[in-house]
Design an enzyme around this catalytic site. Structure first.
Site, PDB file in Angstrom:
ATOM      1  N   PHE A   1       0.798   1.666   4.872  1.00 43.82           N
ATOM      2  CA  PHE A   1       1.263   3.121   4.364  1.00 43.82           C
ATOM      3  C   PHE A   1       2.040   3.068   3.156  1.00 43.82           C
ATOM      4  CE2 PHE A   1       2.245   2.482   8.877  1.00 43.82           C
ATOM      5  CZ  PHE A   1       0.815   2.823   9.586  1.00 43.82           C
ATOM      6  N   CYS A   2       1.526   2.050   2.306  1.00 43.60           N
ATOM      7  CA  CYS A   2       2.142   1.816   0.822  1.00 43.60           C
ATOM      8  C   CYS A   2       3.778   1.110   1.091  1.00 43.60           C
ATOM      9  CB  CYS A   2       2.251   2.927   0.188  1.00 43.60           C
ATOM     10  SG  CYS A   2       0.795   3.717  -0.529  1.00 43.60           S
TER      11      CYS A   2
END
Ligand code: PLP
Length: 470
Positions: A388-389
């Site tokens: 998720f970055c």
């Protein structure tokens, strides 16, 4: 043996139940279970209707001019700016709202213009989105030092006893920037807002990443006074996309040194003399033409959230996330072993409605997240997999040591699968379910039924696709 506790039917908020039937009818019409609100919020139908009616009826020109259609647009752009500040209870004497393409655009404005110099510091939590991590490259290029504050498993919070050690490491006459998320986009952890005052008292400018927090929590800028706040509007009210904001204190904004000028940011520039003069206020930071036709939708969306009530939305998602956490913590294989593991706080205290987890095989190993995606698709469930970055949270969750990363052989042309192998990750990351305004008990029930597919699961098919994104 019962393998899973049925989600307890908490009393649904009647207003939100009604909105699900009316404003978000498209979810049930298409049979979707949408669990990716941290990726993007969902718009209410009436938001679109109001926005489209405005565009149908009125004539708008580029706001960079003074003709009638342009002035009409300028008025709405400035109104959207005022409404944004009012939504966050930010005094216009103290704060300026700068429109950007998204939260990342706001972070970039701060990163590239913060006056980092040798001896300055950039401090940030492990738990940060890559759009905050990337600011370290601006710091590095200008000779400032970057330091990370670790999160501690299993709750993935920062150990409050070590924070003062980091906050007191400031150079006296230097620029010091401290960046952290009000809510983790990985684990849902809500980091304390009182860090803002503590850090400022120790000599830091504070950059609060509010992107994952503000969709379901009230951020009151009359109570908290961070120097910079970034957010994306589509995460709050689904529509419009392409609009974010940097809400900055006037004194903090005055410290920024933009590396260039462009159309829209200046009062005047010359060619035969290389001279230009900055435009005052927000215009100084808004490159080119803002996303003007979409800006009235910001005001429409925020008014909609206000009518529903942020406190009400918050309570609603908290009730639902409690159910979701119950489903995951009670999921068991036939032998009684856990069939899921949650990363981050097990309860709803100081956490938002974003839950990161993995399903487990009966031997305790992680079920490949690509298979989870495949099964989710079959159930028409939209959730997220990967890191998720937020690589820092992933490094803590999967206990990837500094030595592994520093000693790793990384090079150009490596794929994500190559990295997963080189680092020795047990899978390509976690699974994330995030809830929002339109979530209801039936979504959680359908999630629970999907979750039972992983009970007693021994192997996964071999034909899983290559991993494409982190
Ligand atoms: C906490 C956080 N910060 C920043 C961002 C970046 O937002 P955007 O991609 O809209 O710029 C995200 C996106 O998910 C986020 O969750």
């Amino acid at each position: 043996m019962s393998r899973i506790a049925e989600p307890e039917s908490a009393a649904a908020d009647p207003l939100l139940a009604e909105l699900r039937r009316t404003e978000y009818a498209r979810l049930d019409a298409a049979g979707h279970v949408y669990l990716d609100y941290t990726g993007a919020g969902l718009y209410a139908r009436s938001q679109l209707d109001e926005h489209m009616a405005l565009l149908h009826d009125r004539v708008f020109g580029n706001p960079h001019s003074v003709n009638p259609t342009s002035s009409a647009m300028t008025e709405l752009v400035e109104h959207a700016r005022e409404e944004l500040l009012a939504f966050f209870r930010a005094s216009p004497d103290e704060y300026v709202a700068v429109f950007t393409p998204n939260a990342t655009g706001a972070l970039r404005v701060v990163g590239e213009a913060y006056p980092f110099q040798p001896g300055d510091r950039f401090l940030l939590t492990f738990d940060n989105h890559n759009s905050v991590n990337g600011i370290r490259e601006f710091a590095r290029a200008r000779g400032a030092e970057t330091t990370y504050v670790p999160s501690t498993p299993p709750d993935l919070r920062v150990d409050e006893t070590i924070l003062p050690r980091y906050l007191t490491e400031v150079g006296g006459d230097h620029h010091n920037l401290f960046a952290y998320p009000a809510q983790s986009n990985f684990s849902g952890v809500q980091h304390p807002l009182d860090w803002i005052e503590r850090a400022q008292a120790a000599g830091w400018d504070v950059l609060l990443d509010a992107a994952a927090f503000v969709p379901t929590n009230r951020l009151d800028l009359s109570r908290w006074h961070p120097d910079f706040v970034c957010l994306s509007v589509y995460k709050m009210c689904g529509w419009p996309t392409g609009v974010g904001a940097l809400i900055a204190r006037r004194d903090a904004l005055a410290k920024l040194e933009r590396p260039w000028f462009s159309g829209g940011t200046i009062v005047a520039a010359f060619v035969q003399r290389e001279w230009y003069q900055w435009a005052p206020g927000a215009a100084h930071f808004e490159d080119g033409t803002v996303n003007f036709l979409n800006l009235p939708a910001v005001e429409i969306g925020l008014r909609y959230l206000d009518r529903v009530g942020m406190e009400r939305i918050h309570a609603h998602v908290q009730t639902n996330v409690e159910q979701l956490l119950r489903v995951l913590s009670s999921l068991r294989h036939s032998d009684g072993s856990p069939a899921a593991t949650v990363y981050g706080p097990p309860g709803v205290e100081q956490r938002g409605a974003t839950v990161a987890f993995n399903f487990l095989h009966p031997d305790g190993s992680i079920i490949d997240e690509r298979y989870v995606e495949r099964v989710a698709r079959r159930h028409s469930i939209s959730l997220r997999t990967g890191c998720f970055c937020n690589p820092g949270a992933g490094e803590v969750v999967f206990t990837i040591s500094r030595e592994t990363l520093v000693g790793g052989e990384f090079g150009e042309g490596m794929t994500l699968d190559d990295y997963v192998q080189a680092i020795g990750l047990p899978s390509g990351g976690a699974v994330r379910a995030s809830l929002g305004i339109a979530t209801n008990g039936s979504d959680i029930e359908r999630f629970a039924s999907f979750a039972t597919e992983f009970v007693d699961l021994v192997g996964v098919p071999r034909d899983l696709p290559p991993r494409t994104g982190c």
